[in-house]
Each structure stands twice: as structure tokens, then as C-alpha cells.
Motif scaffolding. Structure first.
Motif, PDB file in Angstrom:
ATOM      1  N   LEU A 295      28.220 -21.214 -24.224  1.00  0.00           N
ATOM      2  CA  LEU A 295      28.213 -19.826 -23.324  1.00  0.00           C
ATOM      3  C   LEU A 295      27.322 -20.478 -22.267  1.00  0.00           C
ATOM      4  CD1 LEU A 295      28.934 -16.986 -23.121  1.00  0.00           C
ATOM      5  CD2 LEU A 295      26.887 -16.595 -24.212  1.00  0.00           C
TER       6      LEU A 295
ATOM      7  N   CYS B 180      24.651 -11.190 -20.562  1.00  0.00           N
ATOM      8  CA  CYS B 180      24.911 -10.442 -21.669  1.00  0.00           C
ATOM      9  C   CYS B 180      23.677  -9.964 -22.260  1.00  0.00           C
ATOM     10  CB  CYS B 180      25.270 -11.502 -23.038  1.00  0.00           C
ATOM     11  SG  CYS B 180      27.329 -11.829 -22.573  1.00  0.00           S
TER      12      CYS B 180
ATOM     13  N   TRP C  49      23.648 -16.806 -29.880  1.00  0.00           N
ATOM     14  CA  TRP C  49      25.005 -16.698 -29.080  1.00  0.00           C
ATOM     15  C   TRP C  49      25.555 -18.195 -29.438  1.00  0.00           C
ATOM     16  CZ3 TRP C  49      20.038 -16.485 -26.967  1.00  0.00           C
ATOM     17  CH2 TRP C  49      19.569 -17.642 -26.617  1.00  0.00           C
TER      18      TRP C  49
ATOM     19  N   HIS D 203      26.138 -16.529 -17.555  1.00  0.00           N
ATOM     20  CA  HIS D 203      27.158 -15.490 -18.557  1.00  0.00           C
ATOM     21  C   HIS D 203      26.145 -15.149 -19.747  1.00  0.00           C
ATOM     22  CE1 HIS D 203      31.162 -14.615 -20.794  1.00  0.00           C
ATOM     23  NE2 HIS D 203      30.135 -13.469 -20.549  1.00  0.00           N
ATOM     24  N   LEU D 204      25.523 -15.893 -20.007  1.00  0.00           N
ATOM     25  CA  LEU D 204      24.343 -15.592 -21.345  1.00  0.00           C
ATOM     26  C   LEU D 204      23.262 -14.813 -20.591  1.00  0.00           C
ATOM     27  CD1 LEU D 204      23.119 -15.667 -24.109  1.00  0.00           C
ATOM     28  CD2 LEU D 204      21.915 -17.849 -23.421  1.00  0.00           C
TER      29      LEU D 204
ATOM     30  N   PHE E  62      25.827 -13.084 -30.009  1.00  0.00           N
ATOM     31  CA  PHE E  62      26.842 -12.840 -28.737  1.00  0.00           C
ATOM     32  C   PHE E  62      28.151 -13.817 -29.355  1.00  0.00           C
ATOM     33  CE2 PHE E  62      23.303 -11.439 -26.575  1.00  0.00           C
ATOM     34  CZ  PHE E  62      23.701 -10.342 -25.960  1.00  0.00           C
TER      35      PHE E  62
ATOM     36  N   THR F 165      31.308 -11.504 -25.997  1.00  0.00           N
ATOM     37  CA  THR F 165      30.685 -11.744 -24.621  1.00  0.00           C
ATOM     38  C   THR F 165      31.817 -11.352 -23.349  1.00  0.00           C
ATOM     39  OG1 THR F 165      31.749 -14.046 -24.624  1.00  0.00           O
ATOM     40  CG2 THR F 165      29.485 -13.738 -25.318  1.00  0.00           C
ATOM     41  N   SER F 166      32.785 -10.939 -23.769  1.00  0.00           N
ATOM     42  CA  SER F 166      33.928 -10.530 -22.969  1.00  0.00           C
ATOM     43  C   SER F 166      34.159  -8.913 -22.589  1.00  0.00           C
ATOM     44  CB  SER F 166      35.364 -11.342 -23.011  1.00  0.00           C
ATOM     45  OG  SER F 166      35.888 -10.704 -24.322  1.00  0.00           O
TER      46      SER F 166
END
Length: 485
Positions: free
Chosen positions: A221, A229, A217, A225-226, A254, A270-271
Motif C-alpha cells: 500500500l 486511509c 495495513w 494512499h495509506l 486496512f 482501502t478502496s
């Protein structure tokens, strides 16, 4: 503009008034012709309303990253205004996603232009902001001695966009900063420990079930949030079992975009939502067909330039295959036309295998990277590329040799420092080059006896700024040992 009437003053003052008038006229000409700090502030104002740290109070990591990136950007612009040549640098900025409320997107910014005007124009273009104001400004001449008060448009210690005079601040001592902040860092680290364990569990499960070669990733990040994902990818493969075979044996990353990199890695933004990931994964066979064409196209460029190594840039985000194919095709065509008309310089050796060429987007600069790679835009005229290689061949070889030596030393010193300090993690931002990291690690090793009791078990990132992240990781500047004003 103010004008003093010379004839209405005594002789000794008349001469002074005339001199003042001349200075005012000269200053007026400079203000009209150059890109002033006020003009820069006006041009970049829409950009600041997107990335200013004050807008990300609910997102500490994004706030810290944007603040640090703005500091580097300001320093870079300052150097350009003073007619210096700062090294290219890659920055990241978080922006709020207009399509998904409460979500953030990360935008990469390459500072590689040779003038402040071009840099400002590039920033606005990269963030899809209007450039009409900059386009209408007169072309600025170079004024190396003209100092710009950058604090007029961004001062991290001031209120949002308040115009106030610059103040000199002394960098905080690292030991004092650690004493003050490690308690909070350890508290946050303990709170986020269950999340990190969950991340490792999800990562291991996905790699095992999908037989992935890698699962990585982007830097910076956040842990929450990770984990989201990883949970999203797990749910996607559970609900659409047919994509498991498509992902089997691949590397997944990611990042900022969704697509397939030119080396075959699956990149998931990631978004974006899972449905967008699914659409791309289902098209992997089509992307694989494009990837198979890349070695032959790279070889064609290499043969056209006497065996030069065609590679990718160090410390660069993933390049998607669709874009890379277009860049290679454009340069291959141009080089073919050139070789049919012109010969290479007699000073060239029979082989250029010691040199490295990176083919980039049409809008990029023709330049040497800090690692010695030749960065060439696909739109670069072949004669210009040939001349650039001729002029920079020896320097590029020296830089490549120096980079490889420093990189090897960095790896050895990295392991030693992590062990001596008892760190759980020691990593760096992409903007920290090997030479910077080597200098930083050397100073940390020399002061290990002081810092080890404070840093034992910590997770440390070498960056350009001090920060305690929401998950307890700490950031320290690579040049922490330098006391600056």
C-alpha cells in the motif's frame, strides 16, 4: 489443414510425404484436444485488459506489482503445462475501480489449482470475467514435452500485447542495479519522508485515542494512499464519536475488504468510502456474537478428527467471519454424518494434535501448504479428507517441523542482516516463503561488506522482482544471487 499427396511424388519422397502427413495429423489432434498457448491467450485476454502494467502508468507501485505478479503467473502456468507441480502461491493485482474514478482496488489471487485449465478458469472467476470460452474448450490431456511460448501473450519488455518471439535475458547483477538506482531511491525516500512522519503521527494518535491493540495495513500500500486511509478513519471517528467505544481495544487492518475477520480484527477496505466503513463498524456487536461461536465450531471439527489443530493459513489475507462460519458449519455437519457410519483407519494414532487443518472455501483444493498445513475445502467429502490425512500425515509433520525451524532461523538472520546493512526497513512480500527468505538473507549477510555502503538507511522489500517504488522503497528478488537466462 495442409495435406501432401503421396502418389504424385517419387518413391523416396512419397514415404517422406506420408510421414509428414501423419505428423500433421498428430499435431492437429493435439491442437484440437489440448489447451494451446493461443487458447490461453484468448481466454486470458479480458484479464490482461484489467491488469496489464501498461494501463497503470500513473500508479508506479501498482504497475510494478502487476508486472511482477504476471511474471510469477506465467511461470506457474508454464510448470502446469509441462505436467509439473508448482508450489501454491498468492498473488496480488491492482485493478481500476469502476465505481470510483481514479481509485484502485487490489484483488488477491490464489494459484493452487492442479491444471492450467483450472487455473485459467479460476483467474477469470476471481475477477468476475466470463468463462464461457474455457468451458467450451475440449478437456486437454497431459503433454509434458509440449513447450508453450508464453511471450505470445505477455512479455514485460514488449509493447502491449504485441506478438513477438521470446528473447533470452540475463538477470541484472544486484550490485550493478544498486549502483544505478540507489541515487533515485534516496531522492524519492527524502521526498516521501514527510508523508511517512505524518503516517506515524496519525497511527500513534489513532492507537492512543481508540486504545487499539494493533493498526496494520496490507503489503504494497503506497504511502500517500495509506495516509489518506488514516486521515479518513480519523475524520470518521471525529464526526461519529459513538463509534469510538465500538473500536476501543480492537485491532484495525486496512485491507481488500470491509468486515470483521474470524479472529475479531476490524478490516477496512482501502478502496471504499468512509460511509461503508461506518455501516460495518455500527454492526460490530452482531459480528462479535458470531465470533463467539467460532471456538466451539473449531473444537467440534478438532474432536471429530482426533484433536487436530484447526487454525488459519500462514501468509493469507484476512478471512471474514461471515464466510468462515459458513465453512466450519458445512464441514462439521459432514464429519458428524461420517462418524456415525464409518471408523477411522487403524493406522491412525490416538491423537492428531501434531497436525494443522485449515478450513477454506468450498471451491478450494485439498492439499498440503508449503508450511505443512492441510488445506481442506468445506465441501470436501469426509472420506476423501480422511484418506488424504492418512496418506500425507508423515509428510505434513516433517513440513511443519521444517517450517518452524526455518522460521526461527529467519528471524535471527533478519535482525542480523538489518543491522549489518544499516537498513531502515527490511521486509518481504507474502509470496516469499521462509525458505526463500532464509536463502536470500544468507547471501546478503555474506555480501554485507559490498552492499552496506549502498544500502545504509534504505527501506528494502524482498520480492520476486527489481523495482524502485514511488516512495523510495526498493524491491529486490529473493534469488538475486542466481544468474538466470
Amino acid at each position: 489443414m495442409l495435406t501432401l499427396h503421396c502418389y504424385s511424388l517419387p518413391n523416396k519422397w512419397s514415404l517422406l510425404a506420408c510421414r509428414v502427413n501423419q505428423l500433421l495429423k498428430n499435431e492437429w489432434k493435439i491442437q484440437v484436444r489440448t489447451l494451446s498457448s493461443a487458447q490461453v491467450a484468448t481466454a486470458l485476454r479480458p484479464f490482461y485488459f484489467l491488469v496489464h502494467p501498461d494501463l497503470f502508468g500513473q500508479y508506479p507501485r501498482a504497475q510494478h506489482i502487476n508486472d511482477a505478479s504476471l511474471k510469477v503467473l506465467n511461470s506457474h502456468l508454464d510448470s502446469l503445462i509441462r505436467d509439473q507441480k508448482p508450489s501454491p502461491v498468492s498473488l496480488q493485482f491492482y485493478v481500476k475501480n469502476k465505481k470510483a474514478q481514479g481509485m484502485l482496488s487490489m484483488v488477491g489471487l490464489e494459484l493452487n489449482k492442479t491444471t492450467a485449465r483450472a487455473t485459467v478458469h479460476g483467474i477469470l472467476s476471481d475477477f468476475d470475467l466470463p468463462t464461457k470460452y474455457v468451458d467450451n474448450l475440449p478437456e486437454p490431456p497431459k503433454h509434458p514435452d509440449r513447450k508453450i511460448n508464453w511471450h505470445r501473450y505477455y512479455d514485460p519488455t514488449s509493447d502491449f500485447f504485441r506478438d513477438q518471439p521470446a528473447t533470452h535475458r540475463r538477470r541484472q547483477d544486484l550490485y550493478s542495479w544498486l549502483v544505478k538506482n540507489m541515487g533515485e531511491a534516496e531522492r524519492r525516500l527524502a521526498v516521501s519522508e514527510p508523508v511517512r512522519r505524518d503516517i506515524m503521527r496519525l497511527r500513534h494518535s489513532l492507537m492512543s485515542e481508540l486504545s487499539l491493540t494493533k493498526l496494520t495495513w496490507q503489503r504494497g500500500l503506497g504511502t500517500t494512499h495509506l495516509r489518506g486511509c488514516l486521515q479518513g478513519l480519523t475524520a470518521l471517528t471525529d464526526h461519529h464519536v459513538e463509534i469510538k467505544d465500538l473500536l476501543k481495544g480492537r485491532a484495525v487492518h486496512f485491507g481488500n475488504e470491509t468486515g470483521v475477520s474470524f479472529d475479531g480484527n476490524v478490516v477496512l477496505s482501502t478502496s471504499e468510502v468512509r460511509n461503508q466503513w461506518l455501516q460495518m463498524i455500527c454492526k460490530l456487536p452482531e459480528q462479535d456474537a458470531l465470533i463467539q461461536r467460532i471456538p466451539d465450531m473449531q473444537k467440534a471439527v478438532s474432536i471429530a478428527l482426533r484433536g487436530i489443530q484447526v487454525t488459519h493459513r500462514e501468509y493469507q489475507p484476512y478471512v471474514l467471519v461471515d464466510n468462515y462460519i459458513g465453512h466450519l458449519r458445512r464441514l462439521v455437519t459432514a464429519l458428524g454424518d461420517y462418524r456415525g457410519r464409518d471408523a477411522f483407519p487403524s493406522s491412525w494414532p490416538s491423537s492428531l494434535t501434531e497436525l494443522q487443518l485449515v478450513v477454506e472455501s468450498a471451491a478450494g483444493p485439498l492439499m498440503l501448504s508449503p508450511t505443512g498445513q492441510i488445506l481442506a475445502p468445506s465441501s470436501c467429502p469426509p472420506w476423501l479428507l480422511v484418506n488424504f490425512i492418512t496418506e500425507n500425515m508423515d509428510q505434513a509433520k516433517q513440513m511443519i517441523t521444517s517450517y518452524e525451524r526455518i522460521r526461527g532461523q529467519e528471524k535471527v538472520l533478519h535482525r542480523r542482516c538489518q543491522q549489518m546493512l544499516g537498513l531502515d526497513l527490511l521486509d518481504k512480500d507474502d509470496a516469499v516463503l521462509p525458505a526463500m527468505m532464509l536463502e536470500c538473507l544468507g547471501h546478503l549477510e555474506n555480501e554485507a561488506h559490498r552492499f552496506a555502503p549502498l544500502l545504509s538507511g534504505a527501506r528494502v522489500w524482498i520480492t520476486h522482482y527489481y523495482a524502485v517504488m514511488l516512495d523510495g522503497e526498493i524491491c529486490i528478488p529473493w534469488d538475486w544471487d542466481k544468474e538466470t537466462l
